[in-house]
Design a protein around this motif. Sequence first.
Motif, mmCIF file in Angstrom:
data_model
loop_
_atom_site.group_PDB
_atom_site.id
_atom_site.type_symbol
_atom_site.label_atom_id
_atom_site.label_comp_id
_atom_site.label_asym_id
_atom_site.label_seq_id
_atom_site.Cartn_x
_atom_site.Cartn_y
_atom_site.Cartn_z
ATOM 1 N N LEU A 1 17.630 34.077 1.192
ATOM 2 C CA LEU A 1 18.119 34.610 2.456
ATOM 3 C C LEU A 1 19.031 35.780 2.128
ATOM 4 O O LEU A 1 20.145 35.575 1.652
ATOM 5 N N GLN A 2 18.528 36.981 2.356
ATOM 6 C CA GLN A 2 19.328 38.183 2.168
ATOM 7 C C GLN A 2 20.104 38.438 3.445
ATOM 8 O O GLN A 2 19.507 38.608 4.508
ATOM 9 N N MET A 3 21.422 38.458 3.328
ATOM 10 C CA MET A 3 22.293 38.619 4.497
ATOM 11 C C MET A 3 23.048 39.924 4.362
ATOM 12 O O MET A 3 23.846 40.083 3.426
ATOM 13 N N ASN A 4 22.800 40.847 5.257
ATOM 14 C CA ASN A 4 23.454 42.150 5.248
ATOM 15 C C ASN A 4 24.392 42.293 6.437
ATOM 16 O O ASN A 4 24.246 41.602 7.446
ATOM 17 N N ASN A 5 25.338 43.195 6.297
ATOM 18 C CA ASN A 5 26.275 43.479 7.392
ATOM 19 C C ASN A 5 26.873 42.190 7.959
ATOM 20 O O ASN A 5 26.829 41.936 9.166
ATOM 21 N N LEU A 6 27.432 41.397 7.076
ATOM 22 C CA LEU A 6 27.962 40.103 7.480
ATOM 23 C C LEU A 6 29.122 40.255 8.437
ATOM 24 O O LEU A 6 29.942 41.185 8.326
ATOM 25 N N LYS A 7 29.186 39.320 9.378
ATOM 26 C CA LYS A 7 30.241 39.314 10.381
ATOM 27 C C LYS A 7 31.049 38.033 10.255
ATOM 28 O O LYS A 7 30.574 37.030 9.703
ATOM 29 N N PHE A 8 32.242 38.050 10.821
ATOM 30 C CA PHE A 8 33.102 36.877 10.782
ATOM 31 C C PHE A 8 32.372 35.655 11.338
ATOM 32 O O PHE A 8 32.501 34.547 10.801
ATOM 33 N N GLU A 9 31.584 35.866 12.383
ATOM 34 C CA GLU A 9 30.901 34.746 13.025
ATOM 35 C C GLU A 9 29.731 34.198 12.208
ATOM 36 O O GLU A 9 29.102 33.213 12.605
ATOM 37 N N ASP A 10 29.419 34.814 11.090
ATOM 38 C CA ASP A 10 28.419 34.270 10.179
ATOM 39 C C ASP A 10 29.016 33.201 9.261
ATOM 40 O O ASP A 10 28.285 32.572 8.486
ATOM 41 N N THR A 11 30.320 33.016 9.333
ATOM 42 C CA THR A 11 30.966 31.990 8.528
ATOM 43 C C THR A 11 30.397 30.616 8.869
ATOM 44 O O THR A 11 30.382 30.210 10.029
ATOM 45 N N ALA A 12 29.908 29.914 7.854
ATOM 46 C CA ALA A 12 29.257 28.627 8.089
ATOM 47 C C ALA A 12 28.851 28.009 6.755
ATOM 48 O O ALA A 12 28.871 28.686 5.713
ATOM 49 N N VAL A 13 28.477 26.752 6.833
ATOM 50 C CA VAL A 13 27.754 26.134 5.720
ATOM 51 C C VAL A 13 26.268 26.394 5.969
ATOM 52 O O VAL A 13 25.761 26.108 7.055
ATOM 53 N N TYR A 14 25.604 26.945 4.966
ATOM 54 C CA TYR A 14 24.196 27.293 5.095
ATOM 55 C C TYR A 14 23.345 26.255 4.376
ATOM 56 O O TYR A 14 23.588 25.932 3.208
ATOM 57 N N TYR A 15 22.340 25.771 5.095
ATOM 58 C CA TYR A 15 21.453 24.734 4.589
ATOM 59 C C TYR A 15 20.032 25.254 4.470
ATOM 60 O O TYR A 15 19.529 25.938 5.363
ATOM 61 N N CYS A 16 19.391 24.850 3.404
ATOM 62 C CA CYS A 16 17.985 25.117 3.192
ATOM 63 C C CYS A 16 17.213 23.853 3.570
ATOM 64 O O CYS A 16 17.701 22.742 3.345
ATOM 65 N N ALA A 17 16.014 24.016 4.132
ATOM 66 C CA ALA A 17 15.221 22.868 4.544
ATOM 67 C C ALA A 17 13.736 23.125 4.303
ATOM 68 O O ALA A 17 13.286 24.277 4.355
ATOM 69 N N ALA A 18 13.007 22.037 4.045
ATOM 70 C CA ALA A 18 11.576 22.124 3.747
ATOM 71 C C ALA A 18 10.768 21.300 4.743
ATOM 72 O O ALA A 18 11.095 20.150 5.019
#
Length: 128
Positions: free
Chosen positions: A81-98
């Motif tokens: 997951l390429q994340m560009n131009n990150l914002k404050f509201e992108d703050t989170a725990v990120y989970y991968c799922a299959a």
Amino acid sequence: QVQLVESGGGLVQSGDSVRLSCAHFGPTFNMYHMGWFRQPPGKGREFVAAITWNGGDTAYSDSVKNRFTISRDNAMKTVYLQMNNLKFEDTAVYYCAADWAGDGTSWHPNNEGQYDFWGPGTQVTVSS
């Protein structure tokens, strides 16, 4: 049995870019649709992005469209997951799922119930 392990999170500044990785341990990675979800502080888990088993189709939430890009390398058994131009509201725990694609069911990328396996998550904190 499938295990997923996310990596690449950390503390970044607003406007920065980060790439998350999710390594798939187990057989037949190329038979799974893969998704990224996130859980902001004090909120429920939400869909971010997903990619089909062969990489032929992708889906994004409106909040990340045109900023985030999901991709996969089936030879490396990894989804990114390429994340560009990150914002404050992108703050989170990120989970991968299959999501097992071999059962013939329709692809519903933003439906948590479709996913069979989850990683433990990686924290991304964006300072404003």
